[in-house]
Motif scaffolding. Structure first.
Motif, PDB file in Angstrom:
ATOM      1  N   THR A  20     -17.095 -37.923   4.579  1.00 47.97           N
ATOM      2  CA  THR A  20     -17.527 -37.972   5.978  1.00 47.97           C
ATOM      3  C   THR A  20     -16.956 -36.830   6.818  1.00 47.97           C
ATOM      4  O   THR A  20     -17.274 -36.709   7.989  1.00 47.97           O
ATOM      5  N   GLY A  53      -2.220 -26.850  -4.953  1.00 47.91           N
ATOM      6  CA  GLY A  53      -2.469 -28.281  -5.129  1.00 47.91           C
ATOM      7  C   GLY A  53      -3.731 -28.762  -4.434  1.00 47.91           C
ATOM      8  O   GLY A  53      -4.009 -29.950  -4.376  1.00 47.91           O
ATOM      9  N   ILE A  54      -4.510 -27.838  -3.902  1.00 48.45           N
ATOM     10  CA  ILE A  54      -5.774 -28.213  -3.255  1.00 48.45           C
ATOM     11  C   ILE A  54      -6.927 -27.903  -4.212  1.00 48.45           C
ATOM     12  O   ILE A  54      -6.981 -26.825  -4.788  1.00 48.45           O
ATOM     13  N   ILE A  55      -7.806 -28.876  -4.396  1.00 52.72           N
ATOM     14  CA  ILE A  55      -9.063 -28.598  -5.107  1.00 52.72           C
ATOM     15  C   ILE A  55     -10.152 -28.576  -4.041  1.00 52.72           C
ATOM     16  O   ILE A  55     -10.621 -29.632  -3.601  1.00 52.72           O
ATOM     17  N   GLY A  74     -13.316 -34.795   2.693  1.00 54.53           N
ATOM     18  CA  GLY A  74     -12.552 -36.037   2.700  1.00 54.53           C
ATOM     19  C   GLY A  74     -13.179 -37.009   3.693  1.00 54.53           C
ATOM     20  O   GLY A  74     -14.341 -36.835   4.067  1.00 54.53           O
ATOM     21  N   TYR A  75     -12.410 -38.013   4.085  1.00 56.58           N
ATOM     22  CA  TYR A  75     -12.923 -38.979   5.057  1.00 56.58           C
ATOM     23  C   TYR A  75     -12.618 -38.560   6.489  1.00 56.58           C
ATOM     24  O   TYR A  75     -13.375 -38.826   7.393  1.00 56.58           O
ATOM     25  N   THR A  76     -11.459 -37.917   6.682  1.00 53.01           N
ATOM     26  CA  THR A  76     -11.030 -37.597   8.049  1.00 53.01           C
ATOM     27  C   THR A  76     -10.870 -36.084   8.231  1.00 53.01           C
ATOM     28  O   THR A  76     -10.589 -35.346   7.282  1.00 53.01           O
ATOM     29  N   MET A  91      -5.261 -22.753  -6.578  1.00 51.93           N
ATOM     30  CA  MET A  91      -4.989 -23.783  -7.591  1.00 51.93           C
ATOM     31  C   MET A  91      -3.519 -24.227  -7.498  1.00 51.93           C
ATOM     32  O   MET A  91      -3.218 -25.405  -7.499  1.00 51.93           O
ATOM     33  N   GLU A 143      -8.475 -34.698   9.830  1.00 54.62           N
ATOM     34  CA  GLU A 143      -7.064 -34.377   9.580  1.00 54.62           C
ATOM     35  C   GLU A 143      -6.879 -33.961   8.128  1.00 54.62           C
ATOM     36  O   GLU A 143      -6.186 -32.997   7.818  1.00 54.62           O
ATOM     37  N   GLU A 144      -7.493 -34.729   7.238  1.00 52.41           N
ATOM     38  CA  GLU A 144      -7.364 -34.467   5.808  1.00 52.41           C
ATOM     39  C   GLU A 144      -7.967 -33.121   5.421  1.00 52.41           C
ATOM     40  O   GLU A 144      -7.347 -32.337   4.708  1.00 52.41           O
ATOM     41  N   TYR A 175      -4.255 -36.501   0.629  1.00 53.84           N
ATOM     42  CA  TYR A 175      -3.191 -35.547   0.957  1.00 53.84           C
ATOM     43  C   TYR A 175      -2.378 -36.000   2.174  1.00 53.84           C
ATOM     44  O   TYR A 175      -1.195 -35.746   2.270  1.00 53.84           O
ATOM     45  N   GLU A 219      -5.441 -39.892   6.289  1.00 62.52           N
ATOM     46  CA  GLU A 219      -6.561 -40.118   5.374  1.00 62.52           C
ATOM     47  C   GLU A 219      -6.430 -41.456   4.652  1.00 62.52           C
ATOM     48  O   GLU A 219      -7.382 -42.232   4.581  1.00 62.52           O
ATOM     49  N   TYR A 239      -5.988 -30.276   6.918  1.00 66.60           N
ATOM     50  CA  TYR A 239      -4.703 -30.118   6.226  1.00 66.60           C
ATOM     51  C   TYR A 239      -4.896 -29.298   4.947  1.00 66.60           C
ATOM     52  O   TYR A 239      -4.146 -28.369   4.663  1.00 66.60           O
ATOM     53  N   GLN A 240      -5.925 -29.666   4.190  1.00 64.51           N
ATOM     54  CA  GLN A 240      -6.212 -28.927   2.956  1.00 64.51           C
ATOM     55  C   GLN A 240      -6.557 -27.478   3.273  1.00 64.51           C
ATOM     56  O   GLN A 240      -6.087 -26.546   2.604  1.00 64.51           O
TER      57      GLN A 240
END
Lengths: 460, 460
Positions: free
Chosen positions: B216, B242-244, B280-282, B239, B284-285, A281, A285, B288-289
């Motif tokens: 992580t 756009g975020i799952i 996610g990995y970060t 839904m 921030e990600e 997103y 990332e 954000y979601q």
């Protein structure tokens, strides 16, 4: 074509929707493989009921029925090798519904992949498999072949997204499988069995697909390696880094060479080139993932690493890879595009083996493909009018399959068995597995009318 | 138990690996559902050859064989309803290999889910399905039932990760299916057909699993809604955002109430509570979601939104949801835990319908579950010694299934059919689909020795 037969079909689908014209019979005789055989006629059903009636009639009269989408298959899957009736599903091409809240799209089999893509785009959604032939291939064909594409490593293939189906069975019976829900464990999974069954178990007349939101950020990098071994090791180490790139493509030296000879891209002519994309997103990332990937690339003696600064640069990095198939297809009169697939740790070994085969049989083999999921596309270029070269090509293909199996791989990662790989099924599948496939075929299609002669299921 | 039969089994697996002791027969008579029936004996095979010999013997002598893992199933799937031989696979519990570069783990069926989790953790990898019973259930059971868990919406269920299998067939034949590769379209997909087949098509003796890197970073939020309608609308709108989310759980008022009565969590007793996690990995990600999700939550009149600042706070938000099943299970003498599943857009309607059923039949029904994939767990609490209450519970369950099907749903998102839902199969599957399931069963197991009496496949 027998006029009684023709009249019976006309009664079902109407006069405009039956043909036995020579030009049509020739058109329906081939797909995108080197195989061909003419059918006796073709019909364009308009709805499920017509498909059902055609199948009922064919089953009662022991006539073969060959379901067909856009004919982009590379294994002769929809070639009517025993004649019969081609069932062209292109006119059943309605997107029945899109429900973002339910995360599904319901479509008819004749919908073109790109048309669904266009319909989903305004919602920011997509159906991820993204086959190379996406601009023309149909979703029914995607289901019949379990189509995959460059994003398989992270997003899987068609099967992972098919939730439910409407299927017309060999005797004309109509069956619904699966559900409109994300999860379903109700009874045997006939849905996933139908996916990839190459039109041999039933005719899919409606498809319920899971859809995904489209990632909003990505990072793209290209790395070239003077040495194949190092590129292979980089692929392996990327897995250890805990990153699953959305794209991890590889091109070998000969592919790069051919692209350079036929375009003005001026790619460095090295042993191997990797094209990597990470997605998510946020840019944080995707850059975080790419930094980890680049760390791995740097540790494996690359010649060059080039990270795209923006979408335009990314597109230019993609150009070489995207042109590969078409550029290579023009070099000789004929080619075979294989799609052998091995565990990722064996990619370097497979690439080396392909090099040995090219030398041994004095053939030009260019290899590119999806390193991220172990799926390589060796494209053997040959002169189809030179019997000796044809023979050498056949020998090389047979040895390629043997090598792939020795490397714990599979004959086909996304192109399917059809006619092209049928003679090699026994290399991969033991006798009990072959017997169970035959038993399944017999359970679904006792008279063997559905796309007969494929997958080596008729030999006992 | 017939001594000739017993001696034959002893000859195959050894004296220590056969039992017909009463205490064992009682232990093997039930699973985690309310169904039970004693087997005639049980064996602990040590390897594939022994499984093969047991099946060959059973098939020749028309004896039922019921494969069994940890017995955590909730639908009576491994209850030996017709007696016969329980095939307890817990002693085939080796992790055969883990290959990070190939992204696979190869295991025997008796490996406990948590043990594979432990073995993968040092590499930063996991096998994502994460079933609720993960600390004790076996991977063979996960495959037989296509086990799912709280992360199904984003990560799918067991079937999405099974690449290949070794299967012992009803007659003792050994078959390999699938491949050790990420993709494979070679022949019919017998692998996915075996997954979720509840031990009725063969006995899985080796499993090749795709594994994933562990995210992580994550963000966790809890939101409470005084009105069910609003919670349902929030799920729907997430839904559209756009975020799952990796987790999107829901708990209803009665669940929250019971948790409060039995713990010191002091949750706000509202109509519905959502627990959401993004990963996610970060950071921030994931933030954000989560920001996008919170925007949706805020637009739907929440009572409270609580975002976890760190892992400890996230763990405390999870406490309520994690305690639900156990807390509820203790309230009355008996309970049924259902797992009806609908398209996400129908979650609010399903929850409302459940409320109506509770009222109509004067029952306590607590509902929680996976809103992100439409899979709800209504837990009906009842006094099993009160015939009238048992009767009302049965009526409510039947109506619940009817309602679910009307809402385009499925009887079971993750618990399977087994005995519990067999009488309702016809609600969901048309006659042609049922006939094809029977035909598949017959193709694999002509004498019907494998886990007979389940899935309503014996009725014609």
């Amino acid at each position: 074509m027998d006029s009684a037969l023709k009249n019976a079909l006309i009664e079902i689908v109407g006069e405009d929707n039956v043909t036995d014209q020579l030009i049509d019979m020739v058109s329906y005789s081939y797909d995108s493989s080197e195989h061909s055989h003419r059918p006796d006629c073709a019909v364009w059903p308009q709805n499920t009921q017509q498909v059902s009636q055609v199948l009922k009639f064919a089953n009662e009269n022991n006539l073969s029925v060959i379901p067909r989408g856009a004919g982009t298959g590379l294994s002769g899957m929809c070639v009517p090798i025993k004649g019969g009736i081609v069932l062209d599903l292109n006119r059943m091409n309605q997107i029945i519904s899109i429900s973002i809240e339910d995360r599904i799209a319901i479509v008819q089999p004749g919908v073109v992949y790109a048309d669904l893509e266009k319909a989903l785009a305004p919602y920011g959604f997509l159906f991820p498999p993204d086959p190379g032939s996406g601009s023309v291939c149909t979703l029914g064909g995607n289901v019949a072949t379990n189509a995959g594409g460059v994003k398989g490593a992270k997003y899987g293939t068609t099967r992972d997204y098919v939730l439910g189906l409407e299927v017309v069975l060999a005797d004309g019976g109509i069956m619904r499988t699966g559900a409109r829900t994300m999860k379903c464990v109700s009874g045997f999974d006939l849905t996933k069995l139908m996916v990839g069954s190459e039109g041999m178990l039933g005719v899919v007349t409606e498809i319920t697909l899971k859809i995904n939101p489209k990632p909003t950020a990505r990072s793209t990098t290209v790395a070239s390696f003077p040495d194949l071994e190092n590129a292979g090791r980089a692929v392996t180490q990327i897995m250890y880094s805990g990153i699953i790139p959305s794209v991890l493509e590889i091109m070998d030296r000969y592919t790069i060479h051919c692209i350079n000879q036929n375009t003005d891209l001026n790619l460095p002519e090295v042993d191997a080139m990797l094209l990597i994309e990470t997605d998510g997103y946020t840019k944080e990332e995707t850059d975080y993932q790419m930094a980890k990937v680049i760390e791995v690339l740097k540790a494996n003696n690359p010649d060059q690493i080039k990270q795209a600064a923006d979408d335009a640069e990314a597109a230019s990095l993609w150009k070489g890879r995207k042109s590969a198939y078409a550029v290579l297809a023009r070099i000789k009169t004929h080619f075979v595009l294989e799609d052998v697939t091995v565990p990722m740790g064996n990619i370097a070994a497979l690439l080396k083996g392909i090099g040995r085969l090219a030398e041994k049989y004095d053939l030009q083999i260019a290899t590119f493909g999806h390193a991220g999921d172990g799926n390589l596309h060796p494209q053997i270029l040959y002169d189809g009018y030179n019997p000796d070269e044809v023979h050498r090509t056949e020998k090389a293909v047979a040895e390629l399959f043997q090598l792939t199996i020795e490397l714990n791989g599979t004959l086909t990662g996304e192109h399917g068995i059809g006619l092209a790989k049928a003679p090699f099924m026994h290399l991969e599948h033991d006798q009990n597995a072959m017997a169970m496939m035959r038993a399944v075929k017999k359970a679904f299609d006792p008279k063997n009318i559905l796309n007969p002669g494929k997958m080596a299921l008729e030999v006992n």
